[in-house]
Design a protein around this motif. Structure first.
Motif, PDB file in Angstrom:
ATOM      1  N   UNK A 109       0.849  -1.195   0.000  1.00  0.00           N
ATOM      2  CA  UNK A 109       0.000   0.000   0.000  1.00  0.00           C
ATOM      3  C   UNK A 109       0.881   1.241   0.000  1.00  0.00           C
ATOM      4  N   UNK A 110       0.600   2.155  -0.889  1.00  0.00           N
ATOM      5  CA  UNK A 110       1.377   3.383  -0.985  1.00  0.00           C
ATOM      6  C   UNK A 110       0.821   4.394   0.020  1.00  0.00           C
ATOM      7  N   UNK A 111       1.333   4.341   1.228  1.00  0.00           N
ATOM      8  CA  UNK A 111       0.861   5.237   2.277  1.00  0.00           C
ATOM      9  C   UNK A 111       0.874   4.549   3.621  1.00  0.00           C
ATOM     10  N   UNK A 112       0.209   5.166   4.578  1.00  0.00           N
ATOM     11  CA  UNK A 112       0.167   4.624   5.932  1.00  0.00           C
ATOM     12  C   UNK A 112      -0.737   3.407   5.992  1.00  0.00           C
ATOM     13  N   UNK A 113      -0.425   2.484   6.906  1.00  0.00           N
ATOM     14  CA  UNK A 113      -1.192   1.243   7.011  1.00  0.00           C
ATOM     15  C   UNK A 113      -1.108   0.711   8.431  1.00  0.00           C
ATOM     16  N   UNK A 114      -2.145  -0.044   8.804  1.00  0.00           N
ATOM     17  CA  UNK A 114      -2.185  -0.644  10.145  1.00  0.00           C
ATOM     18  C   UNK A 114      -2.888  -2.001  10.069  1.00  0.00           C
ATOM     19  N   UNK A 115      -2.319  -2.954  10.791  1.00  0.00           N
ATOM     20  CA  UNK A 115      -2.909  -4.276  10.957  1.00  0.00           C
ATOM     21  C   UNK A 115      -3.518  -4.308  12.351  1.00  0.00           C
ATOM     22  N   UNK A 148       6.213   1.008   5.229  1.00  0.00           N
ATOM     23  CA  UNK A 148       6.110   0.554   6.618  1.00  0.00           C
ATOM     24  C   UNK A 148       4.645   0.471   7.036  1.00  0.00           C
ATOM     25  N   UNK A 149       4.380  -0.256   8.088  1.00  0.00           N
ATOM     26  CA  UNK A 149       3.024  -0.362   8.615  1.00  0.00           C
ATOM     27  C   UNK A 149       3.093  -0.521  10.126  1.00  0.00           C
ATOM     28  N   UNK A 150       1.950  -0.370  10.770  1.00  0.00           N
ATOM     29  CA  UNK A 150       1.838  -0.532  12.215  1.00  0.00           C
ATOM     30  C   UNK A 150       0.990  -1.751  12.516  1.00  0.00           C
ATOM     31  N   UNK A 157      -4.828  -7.608  28.115  1.00  0.00           N
ATOM     32  CA  UNK A 157      -3.809  -6.955  28.944  1.00  0.00           C
ATOM     33  C   UNK A 157      -4.144  -5.507  29.274  1.00  0.00           C
ATOM     34  N   UNK A 158      -5.102  -4.937  28.597  1.00  0.00           N
ATOM     35  CA  UNK A 158      -5.448  -3.544  28.861  1.00  0.00           C
ATOM     36  C   UNK A 158      -5.251  -2.694  27.637  1.00  0.00           C
ATOM     37  N   UNK A 159      -4.328  -1.755  27.729  1.00  0.00           N
ATOM     38  CA  UNK A 159      -4.089  -0.835  26.621  1.00  0.00           C
ATOM     39  C   UNK A 159      -3.613  -1.590  25.382  1.00  0.00           C
ATOM     40  N   UNK A 160      -3.939  -1.065  24.206  1.00  0.00           N
ATOM     41  CA  UNK A 160      -3.468  -1.724  22.988  1.00  0.00           C
ATOM     42  C   UNK A 160      -1.950  -1.650  22.869  1.00  0.00           C
ATOM     43  N   UNK A 161      -1.389  -2.670  22.281  1.00  0.00           N
ATOM     44  CA  UNK A 161       0.041  -2.699  22.028  1.00  0.00           C
ATOM     45  C   UNK A 161       0.253  -2.291  20.587  1.00  0.00           C
ATOM     46  N   UNK A 162       1.099  -1.294  20.385  1.00  0.00           N
ATOM     47  CA  UNK A 162       1.367  -0.799  19.034  1.00  0.00           C
ATOM     48  C   UNK A 162       2.809  -1.084  18.676  1.00  0.00           C
ATOM     49  N   UNK A 163       2.982  -1.617  17.480  1.00  0.00           N
ATOM     50  CA  UNK A 163       4.300  -1.971  16.986  1.00  0.00           C
ATOM     51  C   UNK A 163       4.466  -1.384  15.604  1.00  0.00           C
ATOM     52  N   UNK A 164       5.501  -0.586  15.413  1.00  0.00           N
ATOM     53  CA  UNK A 164       5.790  -0.021  14.093  1.00  0.00           C
ATOM     54  C   UNK A 164       6.768  -0.937  13.375  1.00  0.00           C
ATOM     55  N   UNK A 165       6.422  -1.346  12.156  1.00  0.00           N
ATOM     56  CA  UNK A 165       7.251  -2.253  11.374  1.00  0.00           C
ATOM     57  C   UNK A 165       7.821  -1.458  10.199  1.00  0.00           C
ATOM     58  N   UNK A 166       9.120  -1.347  10.182  1.00  0.00           N
ATOM     59  CA  UNK A 166       9.803  -0.639   9.088  1.00  0.00           C
ATOM     60  C   UNK A 166      10.371  -1.641   8.119  1.00  0.00           C
ATOM     61  N   UNK A 167      10.347  -1.276   6.866  1.00  0.00           N
ATOM     62  CA  UNK A 167      10.847  -2.197   5.837  1.00  0.00           C
ATOM     63  C   UNK A 167      12.216  -1.770   5.383  1.00  0.00           C
TER      64      UNK A 167
END
Length: 167
Positions: A109-115, A148-150, A157-167
């Motif tokens: 995807x050309x732009x921001x993305x999240x799984x 890249x995507x998140x 566990x409570x709060x969401x866990x966010x992980x940034x994945x860089x290519x």
């Protein structure tokens, strides 16, 4: 314009509602599969973001016979893929090996993305499970542009866990 953080906040509100017994009442929303939840998620996103939340948006999918696939949603240019693990399902339902096609679509995807990963099981994923998303799958032969995507993981566990994945 919506950011990845705003998309994650919207999904956090949805996940909290799906887990809340006073909200779901007699519907076992926390036991539904991805296929069962997608119409509700689509309706929720339409109400939250308005007409800029577009479902089933076409994108490039390397390795597919046609070369094309669809991301679940695009919200103000942010591609969103959605995966769900029901309470009795194995951890592998949310692991990168099972969600490889979703990762490929987000990378192309050309732009921001999240799984977005919804986990309704008691034995949630640990950080070392989520870090396996940094091991990117191959896009095949050729010179591919990758984005890249998140990864946003919602569990008990409570709060969401966010992980940034860089290519």
């Amino acid at each position: 314009m919506s950011s990845v953080s705003q998309v994650i906040e919207a999904f956090e509100l949805l996940y909290t509602g799906l887990r809340d017994p006073s909200f779901r009442k007699s519907l076992p929303l926390d036991k539904w599969s991805e296929k069962q939840l997608l119409p509700l998620v689509r309706t929720f996103l339409l109400g939250y973001f308005g007409p800029k939340a577009r479902p089933e948006f076409g994108t490039v999918l390397p390795g597919a016979l046609s070369g094309y696939g669809r991301v679940d949603f695009v919200i103000y240019g942010v591609a969103v893929e959605f995966a769900v693990r029901r309470p009795w399902c194995p951890r592998s339902d949310l692991m990168p090996r099972v969600n490889q096609t979703e990762v490929l679509k987000l990378m192309k995807h050309d732009g921001r993305a999240v799984l977005v990963l919804f986990d309704f099981a008691r034995d949630g994923l640990e950080d070392h499970h989520l870090k396996k998303y940094r091991e990117l799958p191959s896009l095949g032969r050729g010179n591919h542009a990758r984005s890249p995507f998140s990864v946003a993981y919602f569990g008990l566990r409570g709060d969401p866990v966010r992980l940034n994945v860089r290519v």
